[in-house]
Write an enzyme that holds these catalytic residues in place. Sequence first.
Site, PDB file in Angstrom:
ATOM      1  N   ARG A  84      -0.820  -9.113  13.245  1.00 22.13           N
ATOM      2  CA  ARG A  84      -1.337  -8.093  12.316  1.00 22.13           C
ATOM      3  C   ARG A  84      -2.135  -8.744  11.195  1.00 22.13           C
ATOM      4  O   ARG A  84      -3.179  -8.229  10.780  1.00 22.13           O
ATOM      5  CB  ARG A  84      -0.173  -7.276  11.738  1.00 22.13           C
ATOM      6  CG  ARG A  84       0.429  -6.334  12.785  1.00 22.13           C
ATOM      7  CD  ARG A  84       1.825  -5.911  12.417  1.00 22.13           C
ATOM      8  NE  ARG A  84       1.879  -5.064  11.239  1.00 22.13           N
ATOM      9  CZ  ARG A  84       2.974  -4.886  10.509  1.00 22.13           C
ATOM     10  NH1 ARG A  84       4.093  -5.498  10.830  1.00 22.13           N
ATOM     11  NH2 ARG A  84       2.947  -4.102   9.469  1.00 22.13           N
ATOM     12  N   LYS A 136       0.829  -1.216   0.000  1.00 21.21           N
ATOM     13  CA  LYS A 136       0.000   0.000   0.000  1.00 21.21           C
ATOM     14  C   LYS A 136       0.863   1.265   0.000  1.00 21.21           C
ATOM     15  O   LYS A 136       0.589   2.199  -0.735  1.00 21.21           O
ATOM     16  CB  LYS A 136      -0.929   0.029   1.228  1.00 21.21           C
ATOM     17  CG  LYS A 136      -1.919  -1.136   1.269  1.00 21.21           C
ATOM     18  CD  LYS A 136      -2.955  -0.973   2.379  1.00 21.21           C
ATOM     19  CE  LYS A 136      -2.379  -1.077   3.786  1.00 21.21           C
ATOM     20  NZ  LYS A 136      -1.837  -2.412   4.128  1.00 21.21           N
ATOM     21  N   ARG A 139      11.241  -6.350   4.857  1.00 19.33           N
ATOM     22  CA  ARG A 139      11.099  -4.924   5.173  1.00 19.33           C
ATOM     23  C   ARG A 139      11.695  -4.599   6.543  1.00 19.33           C
ATOM     24  O   ARG A 139      12.213  -3.509   6.758  1.00 19.33           O
ATOM     25  CB  ARG A 139       9.610  -4.538   5.135  1.00 19.33           C
ATOM     26  CG  ARG A 139       9.389  -3.035   5.186  1.00 19.33           C
ATOM     27  CD  ARG A 139       7.948  -2.664   4.903  1.00 19.33           C
ATOM     28  NE  ARG A 139       7.095  -2.843   6.059  1.00 19.33           N
ATOM     29  CZ  ARG A 139       5.761  -2.677   6.052  1.00 19.33           C
ATOM     30  NH1 ARG A 139       5.150  -2.353   4.926  1.00 19.33           N
ATOM     31  NH2 ARG A 139       5.058  -2.846   7.140  1.00 19.33           N
ATOM     32  N   ARG A 175      10.899  -0.674  11.923  1.00 18.26           N
ATOM     33  CA  ARG A 175       9.596  -0.783  12.594  1.00 18.26           C
ATOM     34  C   ARG A 175       9.573  -1.962  13.559  1.00 18.26           C
ATOM     35  O   ARG A 175       9.831  -3.097  13.166  1.00 18.26           O
ATOM     36  CB  ARG A 175       8.475  -0.940  11.558  1.00 18.26           C
ATOM     37  CG  ARG A 175       8.122   0.356  10.884  1.00 18.26           C
ATOM     38  CD  ARG A 175       7.070   0.181   9.816  1.00 18.26           C
ATOM     39  NE  ARG A 175       5.842  -0.459  10.282  1.00 18.26           N
ATOM     40  CZ  ARG A 175       4.731  -0.508   9.563  1.00 18.26           C
ATOM     41  NH1 ARG A 175       4.696   0.056   8.361  1.00 18.26           N
ATOM     42  NH2 ARG A 175       3.665  -1.111  10.035  1.00 18.26           N
ATOM     43  N   ARG A 220      -9.981   0.636   8.514  1.00 21.98           N
ATOM     44  CA  ARG A 220      -9.620  -0.728   8.872  1.00 21.98           C
ATOM     45  C   ARG A 220     -10.743  -1.439   9.626  1.00 21.98           C
ATOM     46  O   ARG A 220     -10.577  -2.603   9.987  1.00 21.98           O
ATOM     47  CB  ARG A 220      -8.383  -0.713   9.766  1.00 21.98           C
ATOM     48  CG  ARG A 220      -7.063  -0.937   9.002  1.00 21.98           C
ATOM     49  CD  ARG A 220      -5.938  -0.744  10.010  1.00 21.98           C
ATOM     50  NE  ARG A 220      -4.725  -1.431   9.713  1.00 21.98           N
ATOM     51  CZ  ARG A 220      -3.642  -0.870   9.170  1.00 21.98           C
ATOM     52  NH1 ARG A 220      -3.662   0.367   8.765  1.00 21.98           N
ATOM     53  NH2 ARG A 220      -2.524  -1.579   9.027  1.00 21.98           N
TER      54      ARG A 220
HETATM   55  P1  AMP Z   1       0.431   0.417   8.835  1.00 17.44           P
HETATM   56  O1  AMP Z   1       1.528   1.410   8.702  1.00 17.44           O
HETATM   57  O2  AMP Z   1      -0.769   0.756   7.976  1.00 17.44           O
HETATM   58  O3  AMP Z   1       0.896  -0.994   8.662  1.00 17.44           O
HETATM   59  O4  AMP Z   1      -0.112   0.526  10.328  1.00 17.44           O
HETATM   60  C1  AMP Z   1       0.728   0.212  11.431  1.00 17.44           C
HETATM   61  C2  AMP Z   1      -0.107   0.103  12.684  1.00 17.44           C
HETATM   62  O5  AMP Z   1      -0.752   1.346  12.967  1.00 17.44           O
HETATM   63  C3  AMP Z   1      -1.249  -0.915  12.654  1.00 17.44           C
HETATM   64  O6  AMP Z   1      -0.813  -2.229  12.948  1.00 17.44           O
HETATM   65  C4  AMP Z   1      -2.170  -0.351  13.732  1.00 17.44           C
HETATM   66  O7  AMP Z   1      -1.675  -0.644  15.021  1.00 17.44           O
HETATM   67  C5  AMP Z   1      -2.034   1.145  13.515  1.00 17.44           C
HETATM   68  N1  AMP Z   1      -3.033   1.635  12.548  1.00 17.44           N
HETATM   69  C6  AMP Z   1      -2.779   2.165  11.325  1.00 17.44           C
HETATM   70  N2  AMP Z   1      -3.915   2.516  10.716  1.00 17.44           N
HETATM   71  C7  AMP Z   1      -4.916   2.188  11.566  1.00 17.44           C
HETATM   72  C8  AMP Z   1      -6.330   2.268  11.500  1.00 17.44           C
HETATM   73  N3  AMP Z   1      -6.942   2.752  10.408  1.00 17.44           N
HETATM   74  N4  AMP Z   1      -7.048   1.831  12.559  1.00 17.44           N
HETATM   75  C9  AMP Z   1      -6.445   1.347  13.672  1.00 17.44           C
HETATM   76  N5  AMP Z   1      -5.115   1.209  13.788  1.00 17.44           N
HETATM   77  C10 AMP Z   1      -4.352   1.630  12.749  1.00 17.44           C
END
Ligand code: AMP
Length: 189
Positions: A146, A14, A128, A134, A89
């Site tokens: 996740r 993404k 990654r 991260r 989400r």
């Molecule tokens: P990402 O960078 O999209 O992989 O998001 C990393 C982490 O941020 C996720 O595992 C969640 O803990 C949190 N997160 C990101 N976007 C959301 C969302 N829309 N709703 C809830 N938690 C989120």
Amino acid sequence: MLNVVLFGPPGAGKGTQSENLVKKFDLVHLSTGDIFRANIKGETELGNLAKSYMDKGALVPDEVTIKMLESEVKKHESPKGFIFDGFPRTKAQAAALDALLAENNTEVSAMLALEVPEEELKIRLAKRAETSGRVDDANPKVIQNRIDVYQRETAPVAAYYQDQDKYRGINGIGTIEDIANRLYEALEA
Ligand code: AMP
């Protein structure tokens, strides 16, 4: 406006593909994960709260996430459109996004869903981890959590957009360029 929800499990690409879509269509990129990480780095109250969930691979509560997203959207005056990366989400987030966009007399144009098998996601996330720094990429248990959270809480959001005839499944396997071209075609169709 062109408002795109870029959807898919962790590691689907993404972030990478958002960059391509931003350049091609001149959109504002809103990644909730990136915004949370910036808050963690800045040691804000929101960052401290988000970190406790993110480190475990759990979702940050809807109320917090929705409020943050709303304030980010409002920062932009008359954009050509948004690309929502990692949001919504949950179904509650999807409903909140519809309401927010409706207030601004616009709507989600399409959900583009990157489809990548679970085994490939794990390989990509482990790779990654070597460069992302991260915490949530570095631990196989957190990665599994996740993916499980995605299946349980996030995958049902696809049906929300299917019901509105806005869902477009995109094969997420191939070169970055191939996948970008599939996304462009889906949006230009
Ligand atoms: P990402 O960078 O999209 O992989 O998001 C990393 C982490 O941020 C996720 O595992 C969640 O803990 C949190 N997160 C990101 N976007 C959301 C969302 N829309 N709703 C809830 N938690 C989120």
